[in-house]
Design an enzyme around this catalytic site. Structure first.
Site, PDB file in Angstrom:
ATOM      1  N   ARG A  27       0.820  -1.226   0.000  1.00 38.06           N
ATOM      2  CA  ARG A  27       0.000   0.000   0.000  1.00 38.06           C
ATOM      3  C   ARG A  27       0.848   1.267   0.000  1.00 38.06           C
ATOM      4  O   ARG A  27       0.468   2.268   0.603  1.00 38.06           O
ATOM      5  CB  ARG A  27      -0.929   0.045   1.216  1.00 38.06           C
ATOM      6  CG  ARG A  27      -1.999  -1.013   1.244  1.00 38.06           C
ATOM      7  CD  ARG A  27      -3.244  -0.551   0.506  1.00 38.06           C
ATOM      8  NE  ARG A  27      -4.271  -1.567   0.576  1.00 38.06           N
ATOM      9  CZ  ARG A  27      -5.330  -1.491   1.378  1.00 38.06           C
ATOM     10  NH1 ARG A  27      -5.505  -0.444   2.143  1.00 38.06           N
ATOM     11  NH2 ARG A  27      -6.210  -2.456   1.372  1.00 38.06           N
ATOM     12  N   ARG A  31      -3.433   6.701   1.196  1.00 35.43           N
ATOM     13  CA  ARG A  31      -3.926   7.917   1.853  1.00 35.43           C
ATOM     14  C   ARG A  31      -2.982   8.587   2.832  1.00 35.43           C
ATOM     15  O   ARG A  31      -3.231   9.702   3.254  1.00 35.43           O
ATOM     16  CB  ARG A  31      -5.260   7.619   2.543  1.00 35.43           C
ATOM     17  CG  ARG A  31      -6.405   7.467   1.554  1.00 35.43           C
ATOM     18  CD  ARG A  31      -7.623   6.889   2.207  1.00 35.43           C
ATOM     19  NE  ARG A  31      -7.326   5.544   2.678  1.00 35.43           N
ATOM     20  CZ  ARG A  31      -8.205   4.752   3.282  1.00 35.43           C
ATOM     21  NH1 ARG A  31      -9.419   5.184   3.509  1.00 35.43           N
ATOM     22  NH2 ARG A  31      -7.862   3.535   3.656  1.00 35.43           N
ATOM     23  N   ARG A  40      -6.883  11.528  -5.725  1.00 33.71           N
ATOM     24  CA  ARG A  40      -8.119  10.788  -5.499  1.00 33.71           C
ATOM     25  C   ARG A  40      -9.321  11.734  -5.545  1.00 33.71           C
ATOM     26  O   ARG A  40     -10.371  11.394  -6.094  1.00 33.71           O
ATOM     27  CB  ARG A  40      -8.041  10.096  -4.151  1.00 33.71           C
ATOM     28  CG  ARG A  40      -9.228   9.239  -3.794  1.00 33.71           C
ATOM     29  CD  ARG A  40      -8.953   8.645  -2.436  1.00 33.71           C
ATOM     30  NE  ARG A  40      -9.978   7.781  -1.948  1.00 33.71           N
ATOM     31  CZ  ARG A  40     -11.069   8.195  -1.319  1.00 33.71           C
ATOM     32  NH1 ARG A  40     -11.281   9.481  -1.154  1.00 33.71           N
ATOM     33  NH2 ARG A  40     -11.943   7.310  -0.884  1.00 33.71           N
ATOM     34  N   ASP A  77      -6.864  -2.632  -7.102  1.00 34.24           N
ATOM     35  CA  ASP A  77      -7.371  -3.283  -5.892  1.00 34.24           C
ATOM     36  C   ASP A  77      -7.614  -4.757  -6.203  1.00 34.24           C
ATOM     37  O   ASP A  77      -7.877  -5.116  -7.347  1.00 34.24           O
ATOM     38  CB  ASP A  77      -8.671  -2.629  -5.412  1.00 34.24           C
ATOM     39  CG  ASP A  77      -8.945  -2.999  -3.960  1.00 34.24           C
ATOM     40  OD1 ASP A  77      -8.349  -2.379  -3.071  1.00 34.24           O
ATOM     41  OD2 ASP A  77      -9.712  -3.954  -3.723  1.00 34.24           O
ATOM     42  N   TYR A 154     -14.744 -12.000   0.306  1.00 35.37           N
ATOM     43  CA  TYR A 154     -15.480 -10.773  -0.014  1.00 35.37           C
ATOM     44  C   TYR A 154     -16.721 -11.076  -0.850  1.00 35.37           C
ATOM     45  O   TYR A 154     -17.766 -10.448  -0.695  1.00 35.37           O
ATOM     46  CB  TYR A 154     -14.574  -9.788  -0.771  1.00 35.37           C
ATOM     47  CG  TYR A 154     -13.574  -9.102   0.132  1.00 35.37           C
ATOM     48  CD1 TYR A 154     -13.955  -8.016   0.909  1.00 35.37           C
ATOM     49  CD2 TYR A 154     -12.261  -9.544   0.228  1.00 35.37           C
ATOM     50  CE1 TYR A 154     -13.050  -7.373   1.751  1.00 35.37           C
ATOM     51  CE2 TYR A 154     -11.350  -8.915   1.063  1.00 35.37           C
ATOM     52  CZ  TYR A 154     -11.752  -7.834   1.826  1.00 35.37           C
ATOM     53  OH  TYR A 154     -10.851  -7.212   2.659  1.00 35.37           O
TER      54      TYR A 154
HETATM   55  O1  CP3 Z   1       0.185  -1.535  -2.482  1.00 36.19           O
HETATM   56  C1  CP3 Z   1      -0.205  -0.620  -3.239  1.00 36.19           C
HETATM   57  O2  CP3 Z   1       0.159   0.564  -3.130  1.00 36.19           O
HETATM   58  C2  CP3 Z   1      -1.122  -0.984  -4.398  1.00 36.19           C
HETATM   59  C3  CP3 Z   1      -2.490  -0.756  -4.195  1.00 36.19           C
HETATM   60  C4  CP3 Z   1      -3.388  -1.699  -3.413  1.00 36.19           C
HETATM   61  C5  CP3 Z   1      -4.635  -1.256  -2.896  1.00 36.19           C
HETATM   62  N1  CP3 Z   1      -5.302  -2.332  -2.391  1.00 36.19           N
HETATM   63  C6  CP3 Z   1      -5.120   0.130  -2.958  1.00 36.19           C
HETATM   64  C7  CP3 Z   1      -6.209   0.540  -2.070  1.00 36.19           C
HETATM   65  C8  CP3 Z   1      -3.283  -3.067  -3.135  1.00 36.19           C
HETATM   66  C9  CP3 Z   1      -2.132  -4.024  -3.413  1.00 36.19           C
HETATM   67  C10 CP3 Z   1      -4.510  -3.457  -2.496  1.00 36.19           C
HETATM   68  C11 CP3 Z   1      -4.812  -4.836  -2.097  1.00 36.19           C
HETATM   69  C12 CP3 Z   1      -5.996  -5.109  -1.265  1.00 36.19           C
HETATM   70  N2  CP3 Z   1      -7.226  -4.540  -1.331  1.00 36.19           N
HETATM   71  C13 CP3 Z   1      -6.050  -6.125  -0.293  1.00 36.19           C
HETATM   72  C14 CP3 Z   1      -4.921  -7.082   0.023  1.00 36.19           C
HETATM   73  C15 CP3 Z   1      -3.915  -6.482   0.888  1.00 36.19           C
HETATM   74  C16 CP3 Z   1      -4.340  -6.313   2.306  1.00 36.19           C
HETATM   75  O3  CP3 Z   1      -4.458  -5.152   2.718  1.00 36.19           O
HETATM   76  O4  CP3 Z   1      -4.544  -7.332   2.984  1.00 36.19           O
HETATM   77  C17 CP3 Z   1      -7.342  -6.115   0.275  1.00 36.19           C
HETATM   78  C18 CP3 Z   1      -7.856  -7.018   1.375  1.00 36.19           C
HETATM   79  C19 CP3 Z   1      -8.091  -5.119  -0.407  1.00 36.19           C
HETATM   80  C20 CP3 Z   1      -9.528  -4.782  -0.221  1.00 36.19           C
HETATM   81  C21 CP3 Z   1      -9.703  -3.381   0.161  1.00 36.19           C
HETATM   82  N3  CP3 Z   1      -9.507  -2.308  -0.674  1.00 36.19           N
HETATM   83  C22 CP3 Z   1     -10.097  -2.879   1.423  1.00 36.19           C
HETATM   84  C23 CP3 Z   1     -10.402  -3.739   2.640  1.00 36.19           C
HETATM   85  C24 CP3 Z   1     -10.122  -1.489   1.304  1.00 36.19           C
HETATM   86  C25 CP3 Z   1     -10.582  -0.510   2.334  1.00 36.19           C
HETATM   87  C26 CP3 Z   1      -9.588  -0.422   3.434  1.00 36.19           C
HETATM   88  C27 CP3 Z   1      -9.080   0.948   3.569  1.00 36.19           C
HETATM   89  O5  CP3 Z   1      -7.865   1.091   3.796  1.00 36.19           O
HETATM   90  O6  CP3 Z   1      -9.897   1.874   3.483  1.00 36.19           O
HETATM   91  C28 CP3 Z   1      -9.705  -1.145  -0.003  1.00 36.19           C
HETATM   92  C29 CP3 Z   1      -9.553   0.209  -0.543  1.00 36.19           C
HETATM   93  C30 CP3 Z   1      -8.174   0.604  -0.989  1.00 36.19           C
HETATM   94  N4  CP3 Z   1      -7.378  -0.140  -1.792  1.00 36.19           N
HETATM   95  C31 CP3 Z   1      -7.518   1.839  -0.719  1.00 36.19           C
HETATM   96  C32 CP3 Z   1      -6.297   1.807  -1.412  1.00 36.19           C
HETATM   97  C33 CP3 Z   1      -5.245   2.890  -1.492  1.00 36.19           C
HETATM   98  C34 CP3 Z   1      -8.091   2.983   0.087  1.00 36.19           C
HETATM   99  C35 CP3 Z   1      -9.160   3.598  -0.772  1.00 36.19           C
HETATM  100  C36 CP3 Z   1      -9.260   5.077  -0.711  1.00 36.19           C
HETATM  101  O7  CP3 Z   1      -8.446   5.801  -1.336  1.00 36.19           O
HETATM  102  O8  CP3 Z   1     -10.219   5.521  -0.073  1.00 36.19           O
END
Ligand code: CP3
Length: 356
Positions: A27, A31, A40, A77, A154
């Site tokens: 990640r 944010r 964003r 994602d 999910y």
């Molecule tokens: O690593 C990186 O920089 C690449 C981007 C990336 C995102 N999600 C961007 C994201 C990667 C590799 C993921 C993987 C992901 N997404 C996983 C596996 C990794 C882990 O964390 O276990 C999972 C379970 C998800 C599902 C997901 N997407 C969730 C649960 C959420 C909400 C959680 C949160 O932090 O709000 C997301 C949204 C998400 N994916 C964001 C980002 C930057 C935040 C969204 C935003 O900008 O509001």
């Protein structure tokens, strides 16, 4: 055709010697970076950001402009795959990801099929090619996917869950249906990752974020088996270069040796297990990626540096370590502590090499 200015990350994944330990952060685009929040906002939503190759490329590069990172990761994602399977992904404000049509009835499960990556997911492939062009050979680009089990969580729960009641009920009541979901999803993941490799991803990572909520027997049956199916289906070489794979089961420390045996080049470790002990357990089988507790970033810079050195010292001066956090970086992390982390990894690992 290596032509990469910095291929330290790829060499470490293949357990070849490197001058220092490469580092990137799960990640890393997100944010905690004000410039991410700005893009964003311009995109309108997280999903629109993922679906615009130009903006996805822009945010992928943001952490690389700030920090001396050794790899870029595609901005996207894991839930794009079930979205492309027709489940209707959306993000409710402050609630995380949700599906409009979670899998409930048998007919919905029987109707599932693996999406064509060049149809519904073409925007991801376009982002990969655009990012590769923009990186211009500076560092390698990582592609990724969720694991079949984690995606199924999910798809059945309809969003995040605290107890996994629905998906585990399905697994124990109707294992036949559960296996059908996992089998179709594994096929989807293989196609998706191979399309990313063909579009330019130079390594791939599979996120099994929820494998660790299973019992050992259930993990083998519902997660590990499908991780193995995915890894076996991956393209191993592209343009004469090996395309290494990383498998990460959060909470998988207890099963490390079994995970290391499925054929991936590297295994991701969360922060719970000592990485030196993990290395002893896996020996020369795989490289390890990890494993600083992301919450260390809330400590003062001296502590960030000390905890970073602790992980490097514990792994020791051996090939096959990619430094990372044990899970994604928190949105509340102070960006300056990431500078401390990255620079400490490089400086301290060079020192370890010099000491022999
Ligand atoms: O690593 C990186 O920089 C690449 C981007 C990336 C995102 N999600 C961007 C994201 C990667 C590799 C993921 C993987 C992901 N997404 C996983 C596996 C990794 C882990 O964390 O276990 C999972 C379970 C998800 C599902 C997901 N997407 C969730 C649960 C959420 C909400 C959680 C949160 O932090 O709000 C997301 C949204 C998400 N994916 C964001 C980002 C930057 C935040 C969204 C935003 O900008 O509001």
């Amino acid at each position: 055709m290596s032509r990469l200015k910095n291929d330290t990350f790829l060499r470490a994944l293949l357990r070849q010697p490197t001058e220092y330990t490469p580092v990137w952060l799960m990640r890393q685009a997100g944010r905690y970076l004000p410039e991410y929040c700005e893009t964003r906002k311009r995109a309108g939503s997280f999903l629109q950001l993922c679906k615009s190759p130009a903006m996805a490329c822009e945010v992928t590069l943001q952490p690389l402009a700030r920090y001396d990172l050794d790899a870029a990761i595609l901005f996207s994602d894991i839930l794009t795959v079930p979205d492309a399977m027709g489940l209707g992904l959306y993000f409710a404000e402050g609630e995380g990801p949700r599906f409009e049509r979670p899998l409930k009835d048998e007919w919905e499960i029987r109707n599932l099929s693996a999406p064509d990556p060049h149809a519904e997911l073409q925007y991801v492939m376009d982002a990969v090619s655009e990012i590769r062009r923009a990186l211009d050979g500076s560092v390698p680009l990582i592609g990724f996917s969720g694991s079949p089990w984690t995606l199924a969580c999910y798809m059945v729960e309809g969003g995040s869950s605290s107890d996994y009641r629905k998906v585990k009920s399905l697994a124990y009541n109707r294992p036949d249906l559960m296996h059908h979901i996992l089998d179709v999803t594994a096929q989807a993941v293989v196609k998706y990752l191979n399309a990313q490799i063909e579009a330019g991803a130079q390594a791939v990572m599979v996120f099994d974020s929820w494998g660790g909520v299973l019992s050992e027997a259930a993990y083998r049956e519902f997660s590990l088996r499908y991780l193995e199916q995915v890894v076996s289906g991956l393209i191993r070489e592209r343009d004469g270069q090996r395309v290494p794979s990383i498998v990460f089961t959060k909470g998988g420390g207890l099963w490390l040796e079994s995970i290391a045996a499925i054929g991936s080049d590297a295994v991701g470790l969360d922060w719970t297990m000592d990485i030196g002990r993990a290395r002893q357990l896996v020996g020369d089988k795989v490289a390890l990626q990890g494993n600083l507790d992301p919450n260390v970033l809330f400590a003062p810079p001296e502590t960030v540096a000390a905890e970073t050195r602790r992980v490097l010292d514990s792994f020791g001066n051996h090939p096959g370590h990619v430094f990372n956090l044990g899970h994604g970086i928190s949105q509340f992390s102070p960006p300056d502590n990431v500078t401390v982390l990255v620079d400490t990894v490089h400086e301290h690992s060079r020192k370890l090499r010099a000491q022999g």
